[in-house]
Design a protein around this motif. Structure first.
Motif, PDB file in Angstrom:
ATOM      1  N   PHE B  19       0.842  -1.195   0.000  1.00  0.00           N
ATOM      2  CA  PHE B  19       0.000   0.000   0.000  1.00  0.00           C
ATOM      3  C   PHE B  19       0.873   1.239   0.000  1.00  0.00           C
ATOM      4  O   PHE B  19       1.846   1.342   0.735  1.00  0.00           O
ATOM      5  CB  PHE B  19      -0.904   0.046   1.234  1.00  0.00           C
ATOM      6  CG  PHE B  19      -1.968  -1.018   1.260  1.00  0.00           C
ATOM      7  CD1 PHE B  19      -2.403  -1.636   0.096  1.00  0.00           C
ATOM      8  CD2 PHE B  19      -2.555  -1.393   2.463  1.00  0.00           C
ATOM      9  CE1 PHE B  19      -3.394  -2.606   0.124  1.00  0.00           C
ATOM     10  CE2 PHE B  19      -3.551  -2.362   2.502  1.00  0.00           C
ATOM     11  CZ  PHE B  19      -3.965  -2.972   1.340  1.00  0.00           C
ATOM     12  N   THR B  20       0.525   2.208  -0.837  1.00  0.00           N
ATOM     13  CA  THR B  20       1.285   3.445  -0.888  1.00  0.00           C
ATOM     14  C   THR B  20       0.750   4.420   0.148  1.00  0.00           C
ATOM     15  O   THR B  20      -0.397   4.345   0.565  1.00  0.00           O
ATOM     16  CB  THR B  20       1.186   4.083  -2.280  1.00  0.00           C
ATOM     17  OG1 THR B  20      -0.199   4.249  -2.596  1.00  0.00           O
ATOM     18  CG2 THR B  20       1.827   3.176  -3.318  1.00  0.00           C
ATOM     19  N   ARG B 133      -6.524   3.896  -4.954  1.00  0.00           N
ATOM     20  CA  ARG B 133      -6.066   3.331  -3.688  1.00  0.00           C
ATOM     21  C   ARG B 133      -6.746   1.977  -3.457  1.00  0.00           C
ATOM     22  O   ARG B 133      -6.104   1.009  -3.053  1.00  0.00           O
ATOM     23  CB  ARG B 133      -6.366   4.301  -2.549  1.00  0.00           C
ATOM     24  CG  ARG B 133      -5.457   4.097  -1.375  1.00  0.00           C
ATOM     25  CD  ARG B 133      -5.814   4.953  -0.188  1.00  0.00           C
ATOM     26  NE  ARG B 133      -5.677   6.375  -0.473  1.00  0.00           N
ATOM     27  CZ  ARG B 133      -6.012   7.331   0.402  1.00  0.00           C
ATOM     28  NH1 ARG B 133      -6.500   6.998   1.591  1.00  0.00           N
ATOM     29  NH2 ARG B 133      -5.885   8.593   0.093  1.00  0.00           N
ATOM     30  N   GLU B 136      -5.275  -1.023  -5.120  1.00  0.00           N
ATOM     31  CA  GLU B 136      -4.076  -1.649  -4.526  1.00  0.00           C
ATOM     32  C   GLU B 136      -4.424  -2.970  -3.838  1.00  0.00           C
ATOM     33  O   GLU B 136      -3.534  -3.768  -3.556  1.00  0.00           O
ATOM     34  CB  GLU B 136      -3.415  -0.691  -3.530  1.00  0.00           C
ATOM     35  CG  GLU B 136      -2.777   0.502  -4.216  1.00  0.00           C
ATOM     36  CD  GLU B 136      -2.076   1.440  -3.249  1.00  0.00           C
ATOM     37  OE1 GLU B 136      -1.330   2.302  -3.729  1.00  0.00           O
ATOM     38  OE2 GLU B 136      -2.268   1.316  -2.028  1.00  0.00           O
TER      39      GLU B 136
END
Lengths: 401, 401
Positions: B19-20, B133, B136
């Motif tokens: 996860f960024t 997001r 992901e």
């Protein structure tokens, strides 16, 4: 381009393709209720000890607040008022609390953040079987660990570790174990934490029943709240109602960002509305939660005793019955090896009483769980519990004559 | 055994490790609100058009029901009363409806059931960035597809497919696109469905704003509800309140078991309490939902017009402003190429108005999104919208002199 050269649509991820079809426990849990039977199937709290009127009043208050914060977005980790109440009760910093949609959701978040695909996970044997279904999120392998009269057998687990087992995590229900009803001692908890810290695994301590202790206070100390190696999984399910879908994790600080990152990609946050209503309920009258628990404990203690006594009366000597110290289940064991427990469950169903057969609960070999019955007494009145015992007695006599 | 030979505890799954860190849009969305600024940041409904009193009354009714079904477990797919109301409104069989914890949760379930790790997913460009997001969860690659004045450019997407692109899924916001505000035509939807059926991908049609059409009825037909290749993602977030966390998927029949299997391993089911309250609200007075929408539409239409007019008055000729036909955003474009949009956002913040800069929204190259501002007007009164425009005008004059 011709249509017939194109693939049929059969997209399913490897994740969902690997899910097994529910069987046994799951089948019975998921099916519609039988109106003509007494059902002792699930750990369901009794409506009479859920604070419905107080929840309605709390809802009216939160929906009268200017700006209606209860109907707006809120932070992934939970609303401050609820996290603060939980943290104070747990004796941990607020930063370690993440609100969840109930205990099972907490387990799923724990699995997805800490169990890698193919990891080994040590589990209770017998076990709350839905955990094994949750574990399919990570396609883990399991290492069954014996559960005795006082919960997980920590000595046996220690021996497995010394022999080289290297689980990523251990799953156990420490208080009023489901299904076997024992509770892990304070020293057992401390030793388990020592093992986790030594061998580098995570403990998933799944604790839905801990507040339903029939008499006396619980231990002053909760070792599971004071280690970097424990995810303590809790819920309001058995105390304020499963339908709220509200629980919490006590997390090691280092795991908080990962759990928040995962939830912010899955369902953003638990219902602000439910959180606000429950936080108002808990803080408007600081004595309400414990008063609610006291009523529930008295009710369940009485039901447990009534059911145990009725079984002994209706089927004298047929079962070893231990009246538990808390929780929502009886776990009687058939004494006569000639009685077939599967036939008993079928006959009981025909007589009009449904329960979970013990054979649904082993996570591996070496248990006598199949000789047990799991009888849930939470949401059944004492007259019906007495009648259920009579039906169970009749079912037993179909085999024993 | 010596402690120093044992591994430090650093267990994190590959899933969460990948996860960024949120940046841009996420940063601004997640931070605490500024009391001293006018915030035009999020698609937040106005409290004045949420049916708070009616929700309190519905809660009192459901918490007075014998047996308190609203506080008990319920089925993973949702409670019958709510699913039936939704299915009737969507014009689909009840069996295709799965209740979710809001629109984003619906997207997450869609991703986890249909997008394999490493798959290609075609996405709006510009895009609602939080979808990236969510993606992901499946570590997918993205294929940006241009969004024009009327939503996704289906012709360009068709060309990409003919050139060999083979996405597993396409993500788009078909009504009042976020951020660009266009809506896909009926013919565009039909063509998109034809492409999905031809090339074998799944459409994620993310539709939080569809009920907020300022004038006139929507199209009679919704092609997205009538294909085995579409997951139609809907929510009560913008109409009854984000804090409920309640939405639904219209699924192809074949995907229903997978979504249920996944949820039964994650969070079991959406809050029975929230579902029961909303179902009661919607069915007790069958006209209430549309009456609520009518009030909301009138309010948002007026706010959109007021903000657009104020911007033109305070910064004449500086922006191309299109008053949208629905939704909660204005998407004005800076006309003067010499104005630096990042400096404008910083200056606006200093003047006391916060908005999402357009540069947060591209999913790939080739858009002029960075020249735009996303101004959310849903939860800001007209006096403050007028003041916000004045502050924006002052911020602009810091650059233009």
């Amino acid at each position: 381009m011709s249509l017939d050269t194109l693939p049929a649509l059969d997209r399913r991820t490897a994740l969902v393709s690997a899910f097994t079809v529910p069987k046994g426990f799951g089948d019975q849990t998921l099916r519609e209720r039988r109106a003509d039977a007494i059902e002792l199937l699930g750990g369901i709290p009794d409506p009479s000890v859920l604070p419905a009127g107080e929840l309605a009043e709390a809802t009216a208050r939160v929906l009268a607040q200017p700006g209606l914060p209860a109907l707006q977005y809120s932070r992934t980790e939970g609303i401050p008022a609820l996290r603060e109440w939980i943290a104070a009760r747990e004796g941990v910093p607020v930063s370690r609390i993440v609100v969840t949609n109930g205990g099972f959701h907490g387990l799923a978040l724990a699995i997805q953040t800490t169990v890698e695909r193919g990891d080994l996970v040590a589990v209770d044997n017998p076990i709350f079987p839905l955990f094994l279904r949750g574990l399919e999120l990570s396609a883990a392998h399991t290492l069954p660990v014996r559960v005795g009269a006082h919960g997980l057998d920590v000595d046996e687990f220690g021996a497995l570790l010394r022999d080289g087992a290297r689980p990523a995590a251990l799953y156990t229900v420490p208080d009023f174990h489901n299904p076997t009803q024992g509770s892990l001692s304070l020293e057992g908890r401390r030793e388990l934490v020592r093992l986790a810290e030594h061998y580098g695994f995570v403990i998933f301590a799944d604790n839905p029943y801990r507040e339903l202790r029939f008499a006396g206070p619980g231990p002053d100390e909760e070792p599971f709240n004071h280690s970097e190696h424990v995810i303590h999984v809790n819920t309001f399910t058995k105390t304020l109602g499963p339908g709220l879908r509200l629980g919490w994790l006590v997390l090691p600080e280092r795991l908080v960002p990962d759990v928040i990152a995962l939830r912010s990609r899955q369902d953003s946050h638990s219902s602000t509305f439910v959180q606000a209503v429950v936080a108002d309920l808990l803080t408007q009258d600081r004595g309400l939660f414990d008063a609610t628990l006291d009523r529930a404990r008295a009710l369940y203690a009485s039901r447990a005793r009534t059911l145990a006594e009725a079984i002994e009366r209706e089927a004298p000597g047929a079962f070893d019955v231990v009246v538990p110290e808390g929780g929502l289940f009886l776990w009687p064991r058939l004494r006569d090896a000639d009685v077939d427990p599967d036939r008993l469950a079928d006959d009981a169903s025909a007589e009009g009483v449904e329960y979970q057969r013990g054979s649904f609960f082993p996570s591996g070999p070496g248990t006598d769980a199949a000789r047990h019955l799991r009888l849930a007494f939470g949401d059944t009145g004492e007259d019906l519990l007495t009648e259920a015992a009579a039906r169970l007695g009749r079912a037993l006599r179909r085999q024993r004559g």
